[in-house]
Motif scaffolding. Sequence first.
Motif, mmCIF file in Angstrom:
data_model
loop_
_atom_site.group_PDB
_atom_site.id
_atom_site.type_symbol
_atom_site.label_atom_id
_atom_site.label_comp_id
_atom_site.label_asym_id
_atom_site.label_seq_id
_atom_site.Cartn_x
_atom_site.Cartn_y
_atom_site.Cartn_z
ATOM 1 N N HIS A 141 8.131 4.093 -7.098
ATOM 2 C CA HIS A 141 7.134 4.178 -6.279
ATOM 3 C C HIS A 141 7.705 5.358 -5.312
ATOM 4 O O HIS A 141 9.065 5.613 -5.207
ATOM 5 C CB HIS A 141 6.924 3.032 -5.485
ATOM 6 C CG HIS A 141 7.721 2.119 -4.694
ATOM 7 N ND1 HIS A 141 8.375 1.152 -5.273
ATOM 8 C CD2 HIS A 141 8.651 2.697 -3.551
ATOM 9 C CE1 HIS A 141 9.502 0.949 -4.516
ATOM 10 N NE2 HIS A 141 9.621 1.789 -3.340
ATOM 11 N N GLN B 260 6.239 6.518 1.413
ATOM 12 C CA GLN B 260 5.136 7.421 2.264
ATOM 13 C C GLN B 260 4.734 6.905 3.532
ATOM 14 O O GLN B 260 4.598 5.416 3.420
ATOM 15 C CB GLN B 260 3.729 7.220 1.137
ATOM 16 C CG GLN B 260 3.942 7.636 -0.188
ATOM 17 C CD GLN B 260 2.577 7.766 -0.944
ATOM 18 O OE1 GLN B 260 1.511 7.424 -0.613
ATOM 19 N NE2 GLN B 260 2.991 7.580 -2.444
ATOM 20 N N TRP B 261 4.262 7.564 4.490
ATOM 21 C CA TRP B 261 4.108 7.243 5.999
ATOM 22 C C TRP B 261 3.238 8.496 6.347
ATOM 23 O O TRP B 261 3.452 9.722 5.888
ATOM 24 C CB TRP B 261 5.383 7.160 6.648
ATOM 25 C CG TRP B 261 6.251 8.142 6.822
ATOM 26 C CD1 TRP B 261 6.994 9.018 5.976
ATOM 27 C CD2 TRP B 261 6.685 8.624 8.035
ATOM 28 N NE1 TRP B 261 7.607 10.058 6.681
ATOM 29 C CE2 TRP B 261 7.680 9.763 7.909
ATOM 30 C CE3 TRP B 261 6.404 8.289 9.193
ATOM 31 C CZ2 TRP B 261 8.086 10.610 8.941
ATOM 32 C CZ3 TRP B 261 7.038 9.127 10.546
ATOM 33 C CH2 TRP B 261 7.996 10.046 10.287
ATOM 34 N N TRP C 111 11.582 0.286 5.089
ATOM 35 C CA TRP C 111 10.574 0.374 4.082
ATOM 36 C C TRP C 111 10.587 -1.116 3.086
ATOM 37 O O TRP C 111 11.509 -1.727 2.931
ATOM 38 C CB TRP C 111 10.919 1.333 2.930
ATOM 39 C CG TRP C 111 11.170 2.644 4.067
ATOM 40 C CD1 TRP C 111 12.401 3.040 4.532
ATOM 41 C CD2 TRP C 111 9.733 3.587 3.840
ATOM 42 N NE1 TRP C 111 11.627 4.235 4.954
ATOM 43 C CE2 TRP C 111 10.488 4.850 4.724
ATOM 44 C CE3 TRP C 111 8.453 3.648 3.742
ATOM 45 C CZ2 TRP C 111 9.699 5.868 4.909
ATOM 46 C CZ3 TRP C 111 7.830 4.956 3.853
ATOM 47 C CH2 TRP C 111 8.278 5.901 4.689
ATOM 48 N N ASP C 112 9.300 -1.350 2.763
ATOM 49 C CA ASP C 112 9.049 -2.345 1.684
ATOM 50 C C ASP C 112 9.445 -1.993 0.382
ATOM 51 O O ASP C 112 8.965 -0.958 -0.139
ATOM 52 C CB ASP C 112 7.673 -2.861 1.778
ATOM 53 C CG ASP C 112 7.187 -4.079 0.867
ATOM 54 O OD1 ASP C 112 7.883 -4.159 -0.170
ATOM 55 O OD2 ASP C 112 6.624 -4.690 1.309
ATOM 56 N N ASN D 286 6.452 -1.736 -2.445
ATOM 57 C CA ASN D 286 5.482 -0.745 -2.657
ATOM 58 C C ASN D 286 5.819 0.450 -1.966
ATOM 59 O O ASN D 286 4.779 1.516 -1.866
ATOM 60 C CB ASN D 286 4.266 -1.254 -2.224
ATOM 61 C CG ASN D 286 4.345 -2.027 -0.882
ATOM 62 O OD1 ASN D 286 5.032 -1.617 -0.036
ATOM 63 N ND2 ASN D 286 3.450 -3.017 -0.481
ATOM 64 N N GLN E 137 5.806 0.973 1.127
ATOM 65 C CA GLN E 137 5.037 1.137 2.278
ATOM 66 C C GLN E 137 6.112 0.624 3.638
ATOM 67 O O GLN E 137 6.988 0.071 3.694
ATOM 68 C CB GLN E 137 3.920 0.077 2.476
ATOM 69 C CG GLN E 137 2.917 0.211 1.586
ATOM 70 C CD GLN E 137 2.168 1.684 1.794
ATOM 71 O OE1 GLN E 137 1.788 2.142 2.636
ATOM 72 N NE2 GLN E 137 2.101 2.436 0.557
ATOM 73 N N ARG F 209 7.428 -0.308 6.877
ATOM 74 C CA ARG F 209 7.383 -1.881 7.323
ATOM 75 C C ARG F 209 7.741 -1.546 9.065
ATOM 76 O O ARG F 209 6.893 -2.228 9.757
ATOM 77 C CB ARG F 209 8.212 -2.845 6.888
ATOM 78 C CG ARG F 209 8.179 -3.061 5.545
ATOM 79 C CD ARG F 209 8.975 -4.179 4.715
ATOM 80 N NE ARG F 209 9.033 -5.356 5.897
ATOM 81 C CZ ARG F 209 9.998 -6.232 5.407
ATOM 82 N NH1 ARG F 209 10.993 -6.148 4.558
ATOM 83 N NH2 ARG F 209 9.768 -7.399 6.207
#
Length: 445
Positions: A264, A267-268, A315-316, A319, A321, A323
Amino acid sequence: MAPTRRPSDGLLARVNFPLYAVDMLTSRHILVAGGGGSSKTGVANGFEIYELYHNGSHFCAEEVLRHETGANVVMNFAVRNSGRRAYLCAGQEAHCQMYFVQPQLEMGTDGNKEKPMQVDRSHENGVRNRAAGQHSGVQTLSNGNGANGSSQHTTTAADIIKQFQRLQFDIQAADVIQTDFLTSGEPLQRVVRISGNGRLMATGGTDGHLRVWTFPQMQMSSSWPAHNKEIDDIDFSPDCKYIVSISKDGQGIVWDLSTGKQHHKLQWQSPEGAKYLFKRCRYGTVEAHKDNYRIFTITNPLGKVGKQRGFLQQWDCTNGQLRAAVSVDESLSSLAVRDDGRFVAVGTMFSGSVSIYIAFSLQRVLHIPHAHSMFVTGLQFLPITNEEGPPISSDTEAAVLSISVDNKVCIHSLPQRRTIPAWLAILFLIIMIFIVLVICSYIGI
């Protein structure tokens, strides 16, 4: 507001060349590297090893070894300690040079090997330079408790023997491999990492390829074009199943090591749609959940000059994403995560400042303004779960080393934060319940 550093923190050592990389060689030996490059400026290139200890009130360092690397500046390195010896893999131009670092036990006696020599271990600012052939002598031992963070105890025969023994190191050059193959400019290895299980090594550089090597054989096992611009940083996940890479192409990508395929992206939504570039990346374990982990990054605005906001991000790992994130008033240059995943440290680009954050909440708990006169090139926490020996006893909750091109090795410690003992909290609760019952009885409720 985060506390500032204690007066006893700060300068540990001063080297006569710019510093670019720092790591712990053992649980109490610091390895730093750098240099002035191949130009004939008279500035050396090489490594320095320091022994670190805590004297009961502050940290001190003593020079153990200096190893020069000729015309090759060391911009990055990775260390793997196997117990019997350590492997040091250093980035030198487009190549990765392996060194064997062999520990040697030295007895604290004079040249006649008859009686121990006395050495004064107290030095202003904790700086201690060791002359050739000098050995350590008897000192009062500290266990890190009691007044001023230390208490004295009777020195036993075993303690005396331990004080007369000191690790020396012998560095020998071994294999060298080319790790970057840029054809349109000067190839350069930017980063090297060794996996936690010691079986793999990964390199990244100006050609954008991520290369994975068997370790310590340094045979290439896989390679793929991870980015279309140079790679700035990489890191292995704690379970050695994934590797994260960041690049000047603006992307942060997590790769599956078993397939070499993208798992993955990170992304932000950047503030106001501004363009940001990742600068550093590190994995960190989750406290009390060693099978879980998270990714930390620092990111800076693209093309901005001066004091612009950078971000420390969490970050997670499942995935990609975001955090949590916290902004900093200037661009960031370096990042470190403690081995237990509890604390994160960042260094800044313009003011040379260092800050420590709680990893879970990204709450800043220590800020050291102007720790260096120039940008911070490297950070490294003192280990607390090191397999090569017990951690250094001190009265601090966390301590981080910092280096810079100002030639300084510094240390910054977070004092133990005071908490209410459990028994006192229970007693307070009982008293409050009793008072409430008395009041209720008095008013007839």
